[in-house]
Design a protein around this motif. Structure first.
Motif, short mmCIF file in Angstrom:
data_model
loop_
_atom_site.label_atom_id
_atom_site.label_comp_id
_atom_site.label_asym_id
_atom_site.label_seq_id
_atom_site.Cartn_x
_atom_site.Cartn_y
_atom_site.Cartn_z
N TYR A 164 0.44 -0.79 -0.29
CA TYR A 164 0.42 -0.14 0.25
C TYR A 164 0.66 1.18 0.14
O TYR A 164 1.78 1.00 0.95
CB TYR A 164 -0.38 0.53 1.08
CG TYR A 164 -1.90 1.06 0.88
CD1 TYR A 164 -3.06 1.31 0.39
CD2 TYR A 164 -1.65 2.38 2.03
CE1 TYR A 164 -3.37 2.54 0.03
CE2 TYR A 164 -2.31 3.87 2.14
CZ TYR A 164 -3.22 4.06 1.43
OH TYR A 164 -4.45 4.93 1.35
N HIS A 165 1.05 2.06 -0.83
CA HIS A 165 1.63 3.21 -0.98
C HIS A 165 0.70 4.41 -1.48
O HIS A 165 1.33 5.79 -1.48
CB HIS A 165 2.53 3.49 -2.30
CG HIS A 165 3.25 1.94 -1.91
ND1 HIS A 165 4.38 2.15 -1.15
CD2 HIS A 165 3.19 0.86 -2.74
CE1 HIS A 165 5.00 0.72 -1.09
NE2 HIS A 165 4.46 0.23 -2.38
N GLY A 166 -0.62 4.58 -0.97
CA GLY A 166 -1.33 6.05 -1.24
C GLY A 166 -2.01 5.44 -1.97
O GLY A 166 -2.75 4.65 -2.53
N ASP A 167 -2.83 6.58 -1.74
CA ASP A 167 -4.76 6.57 -3.31
C ASP A 167 -4.62 7.72 -4.07
O ASP A 167 -5.94 7.57 -5.09
CB ASP A 167 -5.67 6.96 -2.01
CG ASP A 167 -6.07 6.12 -0.72
OD1 ASP A 167 -5.18 4.43 -0.82
OD2 ASP A 167 -7.16 6.52 -0.05
N THR A 168 -3.16 8.18 -4.45
CA THR A 168 -3.16 9.53 -5.73
C THR A 168 -2.72 7.74 -6.86
O THR A 168 -2.68 7.17 -6.84
CB THR A 168 -2.58 10.25 -5.83
OG1 THR A 168 -0.86 10.24 -5.39
CG2 THR A 168 -2.99 11.46 -4.53
N PHE A 169 -3.10 9.11 -8.31
CA PHE A 169 -3.21 7.57 -9.02
C PHE A 169 -1.81 6.83 -9.25
O PHE A 169 -1.51 5.90 -8.96
CB PHE A 169 -3.73 8.28 -10.20
CG PHE A 169 -4.84 8.09 -10.76
CD1 PHE A 169 -5.06 6.84 -11.92
CD2 PHE A 169 -5.84 9.08 -9.96
CE1 PHE A 169 -6.36 6.86 -11.60
CE2 PHE A 169 -7.10 8.78 -10.86
CZ PHE A 169 -7.82 7.69 -10.78
N GLY A 170 -0.62 8.11 -9.49
CA GLY A 170 0.89 7.58 -9.01
C GLY A 170 0.50 5.97 -7.83
O GLY A 170 1.61 4.70 -8.03
N ALA A 171 0.95 6.02 -6.75
CA ALA A 171 0.75 5.39 -5.17
C ALA A 171 -0.30 4.40 -5.40
O ALA A 171 -0.08 3.58 -4.85
CB ALA A 171 0.73 6.43 -4.04
N MET A 172 -1.84 4.26 -6.12
CA MET A 172 -2.55 3.19 -6.65
C MET A 172 -1.64 2.13 -7.39
O MET A 172 -1.58 1.30 -7.24
CB MET A 172 -3.89 4.01 -6.95
CG MET A 172 -5.11 4.13 -5.90
SD MET A 172 -6.48 4.06 -7.17
CE MET A 172 -6.00 5.64 -7.77
N ALA A 173 -0.91 2.87 -8.13
CA ALA A 173 -0.72 2.34 -9.42
C ALA A 173 0.55 1.40 -8.38
O ALA A 173 0.36 -0.30 -9.20
CB ALA A 173 0.14 2.39 -10.75
N ALA A 174 1.71 1.88 -7.69
CA ALA A 174 2.34 1.00 -6.57
C ALA A 174 1.71 0.11 -6.09
O ALA A 174 2.51 -1.49 -6.24
CB ALA A 174 3.14 1.53 -6.00
N GLY A 175 0.68 0.08 -5.20
CA GLY A 175 -0.02 -0.38 -4.63
C GLY A 175 -1.02 -1.73 -5.21
O GLY A 175 -0.98 -2.00 -6.49
N ALA A 176 -1.30 -2.85 -4.09
CA ALA A 176 -1.69 -3.57 -4.52
C ALA A 176 -3.06 -4.01 -5.33
O ALA A 176 -3.22 -2.35 -4.76
CB ALA A 176 -2.17 -4.91 -3.54
N ARG A 177 -3.53 -4.14 -6.18
CA ARG A 177 -4.15 -4.44 -6.36
C ARG A 177 -5.32 -4.61 -6.22
O ARG A 177 -5.46 -6.10 -5.91
CB ARG A 177 -4.79 -4.95 -7.75
CG ARG A 177 -3.28 -4.46 -9.36
CD ARG A 177 -3.60 -2.73 -9.06
NE ARG A 177 -2.22 -1.69 -9.01
CZ ARG A 177 -1.87 -1.72 -10.96
NH1 ARG A 177 -2.46 -2.53 -11.78
NH2 ARG A 177 -0.32 -1.00 -11.04
N GLY A 178 -7.25 -4.43 -5.86
CA GLY A 178 -7.79 -4.75 -4.66
C GLY A 178 -9.34 -4.87 -5.43
O GLY A 178 -9.12 -3.28 -6.06
#
Ligand SMILES: *Cc1c(COP(=O)(O)O)cnc(C)c1O
Length: 454
Positions: A164-178
């Motif tokens: 989990y890296h945050g909720d903005t688009f780039g951070a969402m992309a890096a985070g696990a998809r779910g």
């Protein structure tokens, strides 16, 4: 409020006035506020908090609630710490805000220097932003652009499963998809996924990735030693060391997202120190101001900074936020840093020992699937259907709240992540509530219990 003894008690007239104010808050809230991570069709009426001190939050009617999750992992020394409050007040009177392009100020300069002095070696430049997500966005953009500026563009980022890296688009992309992100899936850029080190062979997958796509890979981003929002999954520091060795050898950046782990959560100031690892980029937020004001910061090596120095203006880092390095937030962060130099480490060790003791008592208890800990963070994985939307965690949260303890399990994973001022007696209370929930008990009288008197 005067004096610690009065916490939560107040006098009668105050309480009545507070009750009226409370109704107004809830009416306005219900009419106009949209809360984060909240399904408004089902959510209970929110609890209006009027004030806070130490490890406690106080509802308008004086009811105390023990903050066992540091108000979403931000509060470090305790709520409304006198030194930080004084620093904020003083700074607000002196310089509230100034554009940070072409201008600077003492709190930002001193904070950048203070952070660099405490960060893992080699991190010598601080780029300020607003929160954890923006600190991550900045790290990703700095990595990508530093390669482009050197004329060797690389566009691939690798990240861990359950990240989990945050909720903005780039951070969402890096985070696990779910469940948090599937809605936006088609809009998220490609990220190479590595197994979560707590359950898979991250290094083998990284070696494979480096073999097949090494020349495209700009950075590997990790939450060092604990995947927080992904379920408080603790992982081995040797794996972090190996990721560092592999990325260094391949000329790939290592981004340490220390938004949760920074500022003492895992014991030392930064989790990377536990593994004696120095990343190329390190993201901070949450505890940076002691949990008082929003602020993000991304630390970078001099080599990355140098990649942007050019007479070609196109190589500039064209990124900034209106409130970049807000002086009041920086002053709060400086005051917090000073507190870290005092007795904070003793408290963190005390909390670590107390949490370990409670976890060992819970291990093997019916209803407990697993327990895990790193530093001041302790997690109890409950048996039940897994996943963020699992019911058992929410049942525990509402049971605990009736007992005046704030818990917010991640699916089946309950955790205690307290401010460092939390006493051992206060921790006892958290675990007593968890134990009673496991015993199948339900709250007898809502509203029992207040601050532990010590
Ligand atoms: C909370 C968190 C973020 C996002 O921070 P925000 O301030 O909520 O944007 C990023 N990374 C990690 C590891 C976090 O725990």
């Amino acid at each position: 409020m005067v004096g610690d003894r009065d916490w939560g008690l107040g006098d009668r007239d105050d309480d009545e006035a507070d009750e009226v104010a409370l109704d107004a808050v809830l009416l306005q809230d219900a009419a106009h506020v949209w809360h984060p991570y909240t399904q408004h069709l089902q959510a209970p009426i929110p609890i209006a908090i009027a004030r806070a001190k130490g490890a406690w939050l106080y509802e308008g009617n004086g009811r105390p609630i023990l903050d066992a999750i540091s108000s979403w992992w931000v509060t470090t020394h305790g709520h409304c710490h006198d030194d930080i409050v004084a620093a904020i007040a003083e700074q607000a009177r002196t310089l509230d805000q100034v554009i940070f392009a072409g201008f600077t100020h003492a709190p930002a300069a001193a904070l950048a220097a203070g952070l660099c002095a405490r960060l893992p070696r080699g991190l010598s430049r601080i780029f300020f932003s607003d929160d954890g997500s923006t600190a991550v966005e900045v790290a990703i953009k700095l990595s990508l652009q530093s390669f482009a500026n050197r004329g060797q563009p690389r566009r691939l980022i690798a990240a861990l499963d359950h990240a989990y890296h945050g909720d903005t688009f780039g951070a969402m992309a890096a985070g696990a998809r779910g469940v948090f992100t599937h809605m936006y899936e088609p809009l998220l850029f490609e990220v190479a996924r590595l197994p979560d080190p707590s359950e898979g062979d991250t290094i083998r997958a990284l070696d494979q990735l480096l073999q097949t796509r090494g020349s495209e890979l700009a950075a590997v981003i990790v939450e060092p030693l604990i995947l927080g929002a992904g379920g408080m999954r603790v992982w081995d520091e040797r794996v972090l060391q190996q990721i560092r060795e592999r990325t260094r050898a391949a000329g790939v950046h290592l981004i340490a997202d220390e938004v949760l782990t920074g500022f003492g959560r895992t014991g030392p100031m930064f989790a990377c120190e536990r593994a004696d690892v120095a990343p190329d980029l390190l993201c901070m937020s949450k505890g940076i101001t002691g949990g008082t004001l929003p602020l993000g910061a991304t630390a970078a090596t001099e080599a990355i900074y140098d990649a942007f120095l050019s007479s070609d203006r196109e190589k500039t880092f064209f990124h900034g936020h209106s409130y970049t390095a807000n002086p009041i937030a920086c002053a709060a962060a400086l005051a917090s840093l000073e507190l870290f130099d005092e007795d904070s480490e003793d408290d963190r060790i005390r909390i670590e020992v107390a949490q370990a003791h409670h976890l060992s008592a819970l291990r093997g208890t019916p209803g407990v699937h697993a327990v895990r800990q790193i530093g001041t963070i302790a997690a109890v994985e409950l048996t039940g259907t897994t996943g963020y939307l699992s019911g058992v965690g929410r049942e525990l949260a509402s049971f605990a709240l009736q007992e005046n303890v704030l818990l917010r399990p991640l699916g089946t994973v309950a955790y205690c992540l307290p401010p460092y001022c939390t006493t051992n007696e206060e921790l006892d209370r958290v675990y007593e509530v968890i134990q009673r929930f496991l015993d199948g008990e339900r709250a007898e009288t809502p509203g029992s219990g207040g601050p532990v008197d010590d």
